[in-house]
Design a protein around this motif. Structure first.
Motif, PDB file in Angstrom:
ATOM      1  N   ALA A  97       0.829  -1.208   0.000  1.00  0.00           N
ATOM      2  CA  ALA A  97       0.000   0.000   0.000  1.00  0.00           C
ATOM      3  C   ALA A  97       0.861   1.255   0.000  1.00  0.00           C
ATOM      4  N   ARG A  98       1.951   1.222   0.767  1.00  0.00           N
ATOM      5  CA  ARG A  98       2.835   2.397   0.825  1.00  0.00           C
ATOM      6  C   ARG A  98       3.486   2.639  -0.541  1.00  0.00           C
ATOM      7  N   HIS A  99       3.963   1.576  -1.164  1.00  0.00           N
ATOM      8  CA  HIS A  99       4.598   1.726  -2.483  1.00  0.00           C
ATOM      9  C   HIS A  99       3.603   2.252  -3.506  1.00  0.00           C
ATOM     10  N   ALA A 100       2.400   1.679  -3.511  1.00  0.00           N
ATOM     11  CA  ALA A 100       1.386   2.137  -4.466  1.00  0.00           C
ATOM     12  C   ALA A 100       1.020   3.589  -4.220  1.00  0.00           C
ATOM     13  N   ARG A 101       0.933   3.964  -2.961  1.00  0.00           N
ATOM     14  CA  ARG A 101       0.553   5.344  -2.610  1.00  0.00           C
ATOM     15  C   ARG A 101       1.600   6.350  -3.097  1.00  0.00           C
ATOM     16  N   TYR A 102       2.862   6.082  -2.794  1.00  0.00           N
ATOM     17  CA  TYR A 102       3.897   7.059  -3.177  1.00  0.00           C
ATOM     18  C   TYR A 102       4.128   7.087  -4.685  1.00  0.00           C
ATOM     19  N   GLN A 103       3.931   5.943  -5.335  1.00  0.00           N
ATOM     20  CA  GLN A 103       4.050   5.953  -6.795  1.00  0.00           C
ATOM     21  C   GLN A 103       2.928   6.771  -7.411  1.00  0.00           C
ATOM     22  N   ALA A 104       1.717   6.618  -6.867  1.00  0.00           N
ATOM     23  CA  ALA A 104       0.582   7.399  -7.378  1.00  0.00           C
ATOM     24  C   ALA A 104       0.797   8.888  -7.142  1.00  0.00           C
ATOM     25  N   LEU A 105       1.317   9.242  -5.981  1.00  0.00           N
ATOM     26  CA  LEU A 105       1.580  10.650  -5.688  1.00  0.00           C
ATOM     27  C   LEU A 105       2.663  11.212  -6.607  1.00  0.00           C
ATOM     28  N   ALA A 106       3.706  10.407  -6.854  1.00  0.00           N
ATOM     29  CA  ALA A 106       4.765  10.852  -7.767  1.00  0.00           C
ATOM     30  C   ALA A 106       4.217  11.068  -9.168  1.00  0.00           C
ATOM     31  N   ASP A 107       3.283  10.221  -9.579  1.00  0.00           N
ATOM     32  CA  ASP A 107       2.711  10.340 -10.923  1.00  0.00           C
ATOM     33  C   ASP A 107       1.905  11.618 -11.088  1.00  0.00           C
ATOM     34  N   GLN A 108       1.445  12.198  -9.980  1.00  0.00           N
ATOM     35  CA  GLN A 108       0.656  13.433 -10.049  1.00  0.00           C
ATOM     36  C   GLN A 108       1.524  14.683 -10.092  1.00  0.00           C
ATOM     37  N   MET A 109       2.831  14.508  -9.913  1.00  0.00           N
ATOM     38  CA  MET A 109       3.734  15.653  -9.791  1.00  0.00           C
ATOM     39  C   MET A 109       4.255  16.105 -11.149  1.00  0.00           C
ATOM     40  N   ALA A 110       4.314  17.419 -11.321  1.00  0.00           N
ATOM     41  CA  ALA A 110       4.954  18.023 -12.490  1.00  0.00           C
ATOM     42  C   ALA A 110       6.299  18.592 -12.042  1.00  0.00           C
ATOM     43  N   PRO A 111       7.212  18.875 -12.976  1.00  0.00           N
ATOM     44  CA  PRO A 111       8.503  19.450 -12.584  1.00  0.00           C
ATOM     45  C   PRO A 111       8.332  20.689 -11.711  1.00  0.00           C
ATOM     46  N   GLY A 112       9.054  20.710 -10.595  1.00  0.00           N
ATOM     47  CA  GLY A 112       8.988  21.846  -9.682  1.00  0.00           C
ATOM     48  C   GLY A 112       7.938  21.713  -8.599  1.00  0.00           C
ATOM     49  N   ASP A 113       7.143  20.619  -8.614  1.00  0.00           N
ATOM     50  CA  ASP A 113       6.122  20.416  -7.590  1.00  0.00           C
ATOM     51  C   ASP A 113       6.748  19.888  -6.304  1.00  0.00           C
ATOM     52  N   ALA A 114       6.066  20.158  -5.194  1.00  0.00           N
ATOM     53  CA  ALA A 114       6.460  19.601  -3.899  1.00  0.00           C
ATOM     54  C   ALA A 114       5.306  18.768  -3.362  1.00  0.00           C
ATOM     55  N   LEU A 115       5.589  17.544  -2.995  1.00  0.00           N
ATOM     56  CA  LEU A 115       4.624  16.706  -2.295  1.00  0.00           C
ATOM     57  C   LEU A 115       4.819  16.943  -0.800  1.00  0.00           C
ATOM     58  N   LEU A 116       3.753  17.335  -0.103  1.00  0.00           N
ATOM     59  CA  LEU A 116       3.827  17.573   1.336  1.00  0.00           C
ATOM     60  C   LEU A 116       2.975  16.534   2.049  1.00  0.00           C
ATOM     61  N   THR A 117       3.573  15.855   3.023  1.00  0.00           N
ATOM     62  CA  THR A 117       2.842  14.874   3.824  1.00  0.00           C
ATOM     63  C   THR A 117       2.901  15.280   5.296  1.00  0.00           C
TER      64      THR A 117
END
Length: 428
Positions: A97-117
């Motif tokens: 679940a953790r791997h799927a979650r972070y991969q999905a979040l990475a897929d939503q990112m464009a260059p210069g984006d920051a993922l905040l958790t």
């Protein structure tokens, strides 16, 4: 809390947009609410929330709907991303679940984006203890960094210096509503056992436990940074002749601790998981004892290391291939060979070999090496195995090179040689 949050995001790198990982639980709800309240006070970039729908819980749809209601109230756009989080063989449900979650979040990112958790100080303390119980070294005991590269941008944790009670107080003061995942009470999960049974007792005896463990994690992070710096220096002297490889004799010349340190950094560079201690020691034993053509091979989930001619190669596990596989090609349309990770095209054939496949003697077939193949070069018939050896092609790569046959004749060893053909064959 808002003042502490403003200071925390100011210490993070600049970003084009903030993407908040929103589970709907208290921590992520507070983070999103706080960032929305800050608005322009810290010159914040665009704000967007992402909810990963794992589909593993009966209430998963309700959680996604709750996130939508919250985001509508805050006027924050929300993306709900559905993933398949079922574990693979040998993988724990939590890891899957953790791997799927972070991969999905990475897929939503464009260059210069920051993922905040919304990881906070207690999460950091729990992570440190879990890693310690698993026998981790400084890299694992560094726990969670304040920020790190992720996807096409970076991943930040602005709540890492805040205690859970501070977040709870902010939620109460602002009337926030959140969801509770009943699996968080499952004491069969290691983190839940620590959270509900072990950590409360430790805090009774050592009230500053979370702060102390967070400081210990920071010290481990400093130690790991120094180890990584030394590893990068060592890798400069360990590079093999082929790109991406290491020299086995050069590795042998190092003491065991430096060997381990350098190899871990090498795998990190390649984006490969590091092995457990037993696999690592098995690899070092083979490096010490085997000869240059002994077929050194050590595998573990997600990676494998092979040796050839005093060079060490690391890669993702190679898929099994059927050497009897045959593909037909018309020489005009592209031929995708996903098993080999390659696509054959007429344009590439012309560029590499100066041949137009549509002009070769039909039928065109693509095969894999089975043994005994020959290629006539400059009037001399050569055994393909010998040609591969002379070119320094590792054995596992030889079996994955497409062999293009025109009629019953080997015409092309893809990317390497064009065998002698009848005059004018394949050329206008």
């Amino acid at each position: 809390m808002l003042g502490a949050l403003a200071q925390a995001v100011e210490r993070l790198p600049p970003a084009r947009r903030w993407l908040v990982g929103l589970s709907g639980g208290l921590d992520s709800v507070v983070l999103l609410h706080g960032l929305a309240q800050l608005g322009g006070r810290v010159g914040s970039p665009g704000l967007r929330a992402v909810h990963v729908h794992h589909g593993l819980h009966a209430r998963a749809d309700a959680w996604a709907q709750h996130c939508q209601v919250l985001c509508d109230a805050l006027e924050v756009p929300l993306d709900v991303v559905r993933v398949d989080a079922r574990p693979h063989r040998g993988q724990s449900p939590e890891a899957a679940a953790r791997h799927a979650r972070y991969q999905a979040l990475a897929d939503q990112m464009a260059p210069g984006d920051a993922l905040l958790t919304a990881h906070h100080r207690r999460d950091q303390a729990e992570t440190l203890l879990l890693q310690l119980l698993r026998g981790a070294g400084p890299a694992g005991l560094s726990a969670m960094p304040r920020w790190q590269p992720h996807g096409s941008g970076w991943h930040g944790r602005p709540l890492l210096d805040m205690d859970r009670p501070m977040l709870e107080a902010h939620a109460r003061e602002n009337g926030l509503v959140w969801v509770e995942d009943d699996s968080n009470g499952d004491l069969g999960l290691d983190r839940n056992l620590l959270r509900h049974e072990v950590m409360p007792r430790l805090r009774q005896r050592w009230p500053s436990l979370d702060t102390t463990l967070a400081r210990a994690a920071g010290l481990q992070a400093e130690a790991q940074e120094l180890l990584a710096e030394r590893a990068r220096e060592d890798l400069q002297t360990l590079r093999g002749e082929a790109a991406g490889t290491l020299s086995i004799p050069a590795i042998r010349a190092l003491r065991r601790p430096r060997q381990r340190n350098a190899l871990r950094e090498w795998w990190r560079e390649k984006g490969l998981p590091a092995p457990n201690q037993n696999r690592l020691e098995a690899l070092l034993q083979q490096i010490r004892d085997v000869g240059p053509d002994s077929g050194l091979l050590v595998t573990w989930p997600g990676a494998e290391v092979r040796g050839y001619r005093d060079s060490l190669h690391a890669m993702a596990p190679l898929p099994l291939l059927d050497p009897a596989s045959v593909w037909s090609w018309d020489g005009i349309r592209d031929l995708a060979l996903p098993e080999l990770g390659i696509t054959l095209s007429a344009q590439e054939m012309l560029r590499l070999h100066g041949l137009e496949p549509a002009l070769l003697e039909p039928p065109l077939t693509v095969r894999l090496r089975r043994g005994g193949e020959t290629c006539r070069l400059r009037g001399q018939t050569r055994i393909l195995k010998k040609l591969f050896q002379e070119a320094g092609i590792p054995p596992w790569e030889r079996d994955r090179i497409p062999l293009i046959h025109a009629g019953d004749r080997l015409a092309v060893v893809w990317g390497l040689w064009c065998c002698d053909l009848p005059a004018g064959a394949g050329r206008r």
